[in-house]
Structure formats: structure tokens, C-alpha cells
Design a protein around this motif. Structure first.
Motif, PDB file in Angstrom:
ATOM      1  N   ASP A 216       0.801  -1.224   0.000  1.00 26.34           N
ATOM      2  CA  ASP A 216       0.000   0.000   0.000  1.00 26.34           C
ATOM      3  C   ASP A 216       0.839   1.281   0.000  1.00 26.34           C
ATOM      4  O   ASP A 216       0.315   2.347  -0.331  1.00 26.34           O
ATOM      5  CB  ASP A 216      -0.919   0.030   1.223  1.00 26.34           C
ATOM      6  CG  ASP A 216      -2.067  -0.955   1.120  1.00 26.34           C
ATOM      7  OD1 ASP A 216      -2.383  -1.372  -0.009  1.00 26.34           O
ATOM      8  OD2 ASP A 216      -2.634  -1.321   2.167  1.00 26.34           O
ATOM      9  N   CYS A 217       2.098   1.188   0.375  1.00 24.74           N
ATOM     10  CA  CYS A 217       2.940   2.382   0.496  1.00 24.74           C
ATOM     11  C   CYS A 217       2.997   3.132  -0.835  1.00 24.74           C
ATOM     12  O   CYS A 217       3.297   2.559  -1.883  1.00 24.74           O
ATOM     13  CB  CYS A 217       4.343   1.983   0.949  1.00 24.74           C
ATOM     14  SG  CYS A 217       5.439   3.388   1.217  1.00 24.74           S
ATOM     15  N   ARG A 218       2.735   4.423  -0.801  1.00 27.00           N
ATOM     16  CA  ARG A 218       2.689   5.218  -2.031  1.00 27.00           C
ATOM     17  C   ARG A 218       4.076   5.527  -2.597  1.00 27.00           C
ATOM     18  O   ARG A 218       4.225   5.800  -3.784  1.00 27.00           O
ATOM     19  CB  ARG A 218       1.973   6.548  -1.751  1.00 27.00           C
ATOM     20  CG  ARG A 218       0.518   6.412  -1.380  1.00 27.00           C
ATOM     21  CD  ARG A 218      -0.021   7.731  -0.833  1.00 27.00           C
ATOM     22  NE  ARG A 218       0.645   8.114   0.408  1.00 27.00           N
ATOM     23  CZ  ARG A 218       1.166   9.316   0.644  1.00 27.00           C
ATOM     24  NH1 ARG A 218       1.143  10.260  -0.276  1.00 27.00           N
ATOM     25  NH2 ARG A 218       1.737   9.580   1.815  1.00 27.00           N
ATOM     26  N   LYS A 219       5.077   5.495  -1.742  1.00 29.40           N
ATOM     27  CA  LYS A 219       6.403   5.965  -2.134  1.00 29.40           C
ATOM     28  C   LYS A 219       7.335   4.787  -2.428  1.00 29.40           C
ATOM     29  O   LYS A 219       7.166   3.701  -1.862  1.00 29.40           O
ATOM     30  CB  LYS A 219       6.996   6.813  -1.006  1.00 29.40           C
ATOM     31  CG  LYS A 219       6.098   7.959  -0.554  1.00 29.40           C
ATOM     32  CD  LYS A 219       6.645   8.572   0.720  1.00 29.40           C
ATOM     33  CE  LYS A 219       5.674   9.542   1.344  1.00 29.40           C
ATOM     34  NZ  LYS A 219       6.170  10.065   2.646  1.00 29.40           N
ATOM     35  N   PRO A 220       8.337   4.992  -3.289  1.00 28.44           N
ATOM     36  CA  PRO A 220       9.237   3.888  -3.634  1.00 28.44           C
ATOM     37  C   PRO A 220      10.155   3.488  -2.488  1.00 28.44           C
ATOM     38  O   PRO A 220      10.651   4.324  -1.742  1.00 28.44           O
ATOM     39  CB  PRO A 220      10.033   4.423  -4.828  1.00 28.44           C
ATOM     40  CG  PRO A 220       9.859   5.889  -4.810  1.00 28.44           C
ATOM     41  CD  PRO A 220       8.594   6.194  -4.091  1.00 28.44           C
ATOM     42  N   ILE A 221      10.372   2.182  -2.382  1.00 27.20           N
ATOM     43  CA  ILE A 221      11.265   1.604  -1.383  1.00 27.20           C
ATOM     44  C   ILE A 221      12.312   0.774  -2.107  1.00 27.20           C
ATOM     45  O   ILE A 221      11.984  -0.047  -2.966  1.00 27.20           O
ATOM     46  CB  ILE A 221      10.485   0.721  -0.390  1.00 27.20           C
ATOM     47  CG1 ILE A 221       9.440   1.558   0.363  1.00 27.20           C
ATOM     48  CG2 ILE A 221      11.433   0.031   0.598  1.00 27.20           C
ATOM     49  CD1 ILE A 221       8.513   0.738   1.253  1.00 27.20           C
ATOM     50  N   ILE A 222      13.566   0.999  -1.771  1.00 25.26           N
ATOM     51  CA  ILE A 222      14.694   0.270  -2.363  1.00 25.26           C
ATOM     52  C   ILE A 222      15.362  -0.538  -1.264  1.00 25.26           C
ATOM     53  O   ILE A 222      15.662   0.001  -0.186  1.00 25.26           O
ATOM     54  CB  ILE A 222      15.723   1.242  -2.979  1.00 25.26           C
ATOM     55  CG1 ILE A 222      15.065   2.121  -4.049  1.00 25.26           C
ATOM     56  CG2 ILE A 222      16.916   0.487  -3.563  1.00 25.26           C
ATOM     57  CD1 ILE A 222      15.934   3.286  -4.502  1.00 25.26           C
TER      58      ILE A 222
ATOM     59  N   LEU B 236      10.150  -7.651  -1.223  1.00 26.24           N
ATOM     60  CA  LEU B 236       8.916  -6.911  -1.468  1.00 26.24           C
ATOM     61  C   LEU B 236       9.163  -5.428  -1.679  1.00 26.24           C
ATOM     62  O   LEU B 236       8.226  -4.680  -1.988  1.00 26.24           O
ATOM     63  CB  LEU B 236       7.927  -7.124  -0.324  1.00 26.24           C
ATOM     64  CG  LEU B 236       7.263  -8.502  -0.302  1.00 26.24           C
ATOM     65  CD1 LEU B 236       6.525  -8.732   1.013  1.00 26.24           C
ATOM     66  CD2 LEU B 236       6.305  -8.667  -1.473  1.00 26.24           C
ATOM     67  N   ALA B 237      10.416  -4.987  -1.516  1.00 25.49           N
ATOM     68  CA  ALA B 237      10.762  -3.616  -1.887  1.00 25.49           C
ATOM     69  C   ALA B 237      10.532  -3.446  -3.388  1.00 25.49           C
ATOM     70  O   ALA B 237      10.561  -4.410  -4.160  1.00 25.49           O
ATOM     71  CB  ALA B 237      12.213  -3.322  -1.524  1.00 25.49           C
ATOM     72  N   ASP B 238      10.322  -2.224  -3.818  1.00 25.51           N
ATOM     73  CA  ASP B 238      10.041  -1.976  -5.232  1.00 25.51           C
ATOM     74  C   ASP B 238      11.246  -2.284  -6.110  1.00 25.51           C
ATOM     75  O   ASP B 238      11.097  -2.774  -7.232  1.00 25.51           O
ATOM     76  CB  ASP B 238       9.614  -0.520  -5.419  1.00 25.51           C
ATOM     77  CG  ASP B 238       8.377  -0.204  -4.602  1.00 25.51           C
ATOM     78  OD1 ASP B 238       7.330  -0.796  -4.862  1.00 25.51           O
ATOM     79  OD2 ASP B 238       8.477   0.635  -3.676  1.00 25.51           O
ATOM     80  N   ILE B 239      12.437  -1.980  -5.614  1.00 27.43           N
ATOM     81  CA  ILE B 239      13.675  -2.262  -6.330  1.00 27.43           C
ATOM     82  C   ILE B 239      14.650  -2.875  -5.330  1.00 27.43           C
ATOM     83  O   ILE B 239      14.812  -2.359  -4.215  1.00 27.43           O
ATOM     84  CB  ILE B 239      14.271  -0.987  -6.950  1.00 27.43           C
ATOM     85  CG1 ILE B 239      13.309  -0.408  -8.008  1.00 27.43           C
ATOM     86  CG2 ILE B 239      15.637  -1.265  -7.574  1.00 27.43           C
ATOM     87  CD1 ILE B 239      13.682   0.953  -8.523  1.00 27.43           C
ATOM     88  N   SER B 240      15.272  -3.982  -5.709  1.00 25.80           N
ATOM     89  CA  SER B 240      16.189  -4.682  -4.802  1.00 25.80           C
ATOM     90  C   SER B 240      17.580  -4.752  -5.416  1.00 25.80           C
ATOM     91  O   SER B 240      17.750  -5.241  -6.536  1.00 25.80           O
ATOM     92  CB  SER B 240      15.667  -6.094  -4.501  1.00 25.80           C
ATOM     93  OG  SER B 240      15.334  -6.771  -5.710  1.00 25.80           O
ATOM     94  N   ILE B 241      18.560  -4.248  -4.668  1.00 27.02           N
ATOM     95  CA  ILE B 241      19.961  -4.279  -5.095  1.00 27.02           C
ATOM     96  C   ILE B 241      20.706  -5.202  -4.137  1.00 27.02           C
ATOM     97  O   ILE B 241      20.773  -4.936  -2.936  1.00 27.02           O
ATOM     98  CB  ILE B 241      20.604  -2.875  -5.061  1.00 27.02           C
ATOM     99  CG1 ILE B 241      19.731  -1.861  -5.823  1.00 27.02           C
ATOM    100  CG2 ILE B 241      22.020  -2.925  -5.615  1.00 27.02           C
ATOM    101  CD1 ILE B 241      19.511  -2.200  -7.276  1.00 27.02           C
TER     102      ILE B 241
ATOM    103  N   SER C   2      -0.197   0.119  -9.583  1.00 26.70           N
ATOM    104  CA  SER C   2      -0.694  -0.773 -10.633  1.00 26.70           C
ATOM    105  C   SER C   2       0.096  -2.071 -10.670  1.00 26.70           C
ATOM    106  O   SER C   2      -0.484  -3.161 -10.798  1.00 26.70           O
ATOM    107  CB  SER C   2      -0.614  -0.072 -11.996  1.00 26.70           C
ATOM    108  OG  SER C   2      -1.388   1.112 -12.003  1.00 26.70           O
ATOM    109  N   LEU C   3       1.414  -1.981 -10.563  1.00 23.21           N
ATOM    110  CA  LEU C   3       2.249  -3.185 -10.559  1.00 23.21           C
ATOM    111  C   LEU C   3       1.921  -4.079  -9.366  1.00 23.21           C
ATOM    112  O   LEU C   3       1.905  -5.313  -9.484  1.00 23.21           O
ATOM    113  CB  LEU C   3       3.727  -2.799 -10.539  1.00 23.21           C
ATOM    114  CG  LEU C   3       4.294  -2.221 -11.838  1.00 23.21           C
ATOM    115  CD1 LEU C   3       5.665  -1.609 -11.599  1.00 23.21           C
ATOM    116  CD2 LEU C   3       4.379  -3.298 -12.913  1.00 23.21           C
ATOM    117  N   ASN C   4       1.642  -3.470  -8.239  1.00 25.60           N
ATOM    118  CA  ASN C   4       1.359  -4.256  -7.038  1.00 25.60           C
ATOM    119  C   ASN C   4       0.020  -4.990  -7.100  1.00 25.60           C
ATOM    120  O   ASN C   4      -0.242  -5.885  -6.291  1.00 25.60           O
ATOM    121  CB  ASN C   4       1.417  -3.374  -5.789  1.00 25.60           C
ATOM    122  CG  ASN C   4       2.833  -3.104  -5.344  1.00 25.60           C
ATOM    123  OD1 ASN C   4       3.767  -3.757  -5.802  1.00 25.60           O
ATOM    124  ND2 ASN C   4       3.008  -2.136  -4.455  1.00 25.60           N
TER     125      ASN C   4
END
Length: 261
Positions: A102-108, A125-130, A220-222
Motif C-alpha cells: 500500500d505504500c505510495r512511495k518507492p522503497i529500495i 517486497l521492496a520496489d527495487i532490490s539491489i 498498478s504493478l502491485n
């Protein structure tokens, strides 16, 4: 100094330029393994970040040589079929996964070292994983007799396909960062020294883009993951059920003993 918005005990919060908030999981003496306090703070983090008026992008990493090496064996071993405690952990896991979606902001996630259990849930489950290309990722639930319930049934089949998900989740096979990238489990794998710098590079890319476009593309992706929520909730229920297995404590002792050696 403790951040007045978050007030975490086990997570260090640093505010960086451009609204970036760096969260560092801070139990390095236990490889950032999750005890009751840290598990609760994981569950709170996405919602608190979403409500943070100054924060625009989150980066999550671990102190020392681990990202978060799963549940603390000492905590699991002392559980002694405490129903209230197990129920609280189940609710916190639901909260963690739901609030990440549900978080609106990006999490890396900057996966600097080993990741397992609830820590791996936060990482994947972060939006981008490094990931550190040498870091070991592992869902170890079945090793101690638990159903894989933290996050894996929700996202592994979507990221790396059902065949690979079955292989790794049923066998608890360990996977290094470079292989995780190859099969699509993480966004990128880089040399150890580059993990955090690369996360900040991507944060800068995101900060340069209009936030509403980011927010609703992420939402949308989620929706792909939202379709799998019934399977996730079933797996979490099965994990709770298997946590009452009379053989669990013995398995925890065996695995903890092997890890100590």
C-alpha cells in the motif's frame, strides 16, 4: 539521534538529501536477526514512511555483514507454544506485507549481506532490490518444519517462476545474489562495495521523476501481488499451524547448533 517520527530501537533512521530516508537494521551482533522488537518495527516501517511528510524515497539496508539473517533462533526456541505471541507475529506479518503493497512511495532494498525470514520479505517486497552478488538469500522455513509463510508464496513464483520457487522454497536451498539476479529474484546484483552507492543512484533517478507517476505505476504493478494475497494468507495460516508442531523446538536446536559450528 533518534528520529522523532519513527522512534525505532533496532533500526537507525538517517535523512539524506532529496528526501531520501536511509533505514539501517541495527542488530549486527546477531546478524540483524529478528527478535520481537525488530519484527514489530519491520511491520511499522512502511506505514510510518508513507506518513513521513519529508521522506520521498526509502532505502533499507543492514548494519555490519548481514541484511537480516531471519528469525533469531533464541527467540524461536523460547517461544514454547505461546499462542498470543504467535498470533501477534502473524498479525505483524500481515501488516508488513499489506503496508509494503500500500505504500505510495518507492522503497529500495540494499541487500548488503545474508537475508532470510522477515528480513528477506522486506528485501524482496521492496520496489527495487539491489543485492550484494555474494550475499546468501534463503527461505529456511521448511528446514525447521514450518510452512513458508512470511512472503515467499506471494512473490517468489511471480519473480522467478513456479519451478524455481518450488525448488528453493521446498529445499531451503541457498542462493547467492548473482544467481538471484539471473533468475529474476532481485533487480540487480553488484559487488559488495557498490550495493549502497547503487541504491542511492537509483534513488536519485526516482527523485528526478514526477512522484504521482511513480506512485500510481507502483500501485498498478502491485495489483499483480494483490491477486496472490489469498495464497499468501493461506501460507501464513499454515505457518502458524506448523509452529505448534511438537518437533519444532528440536529442529530449531539442530539447525542452530549446525549454524554455530
Amino acid at each position: 539521534m533518534q528520529d522523532s517520527h519513527y522512534r525505532f530501537e533496532r533500526i537507525i533512521v538517517e535523512r539524506r538529501e532529496g528526501g531520501v530516508v536511509l533505514f539501517t537494521i541495527n542488530r549486527p551482533e546477531r546478524m540483524n536477526a529478528t527478535d520481537d522488537v525488530l519484527h514489530r518495527e519491520f511491520a511499522l516501517l512502511p506505514r510510518l514512511f508513507d506518513e513521513d511528510e519529508e521522506g520521498t524515497i526509502a532505502i533499507i539496508t543492514g548494519a555490519g555483514r548481514a541484511f537480516s539473517a531471519g528469525g533469531d533462533y533464541a527467540t524461536i526456541a523460547s517461544d514454547d507454544n505461546d499462542y498470543a505471541r504467535k498470533l501477534a507475529m502473524t498479525r505483524e506479518t500481515l501488516q508488513l506485507v499489506g503496508s509494503l503493497l500500500d505504500c505510495r512511495k518507492p522503497i529500495i532494498s540494499a541487500i548488503n549481506g545474508p537475508a532470510a525470514g522477515a528480513g528477506l520479505a522486506l528485501a524482496l517486497l521492496a520496489d527495487i532490490s539491489i543485492a550484494n552478488e555474494d550475499a546468501v538469500l534463503c527461505d529456511g522455513h521448511t528446514r525447521i518444519g514450518l510452512a513458508a509463510g512470511d512472503h515467499a508464496v506471494l512473490i517468489w513464483p511471480l519473480l522467478c517462476g513456479l519451478a524455481k520457487a518450488r525448488l528453493h522454497l521446498l529445499t531451503c536451498r541457498r542462493i547467492k545474489g548473482r544467481e538471484a539476479e539471473r533468475i529474476g529474484l532481485v533487480s540487480e546484483a553488484v559487488p559488495p562495495a557498490d550495493v549502497l552507492p547503487r541504491a542511492f543512484e537509483i534513488a536519485a533517478e526516482l527523485a528526478a521523476l514526477p512522484p504521482l507517476g511513480i506512485e500510481f505505476t507502483k500501485r498498478s504493478l502491485n495489483l499483480w501481488l494483490c491477486q496472490a494475497m489469498p495464497a499468501f494468507e493461506a501460507s501464513l495460516g499454515y505457518e502458524l499451524l506448523t509452529s505448534f508442531n511438537p518437533q519444532l523446538q528440536a529442529r530449531v536446536g539442530q539447525v542452530a547448533g549446525g549454524a554455530a559450528r
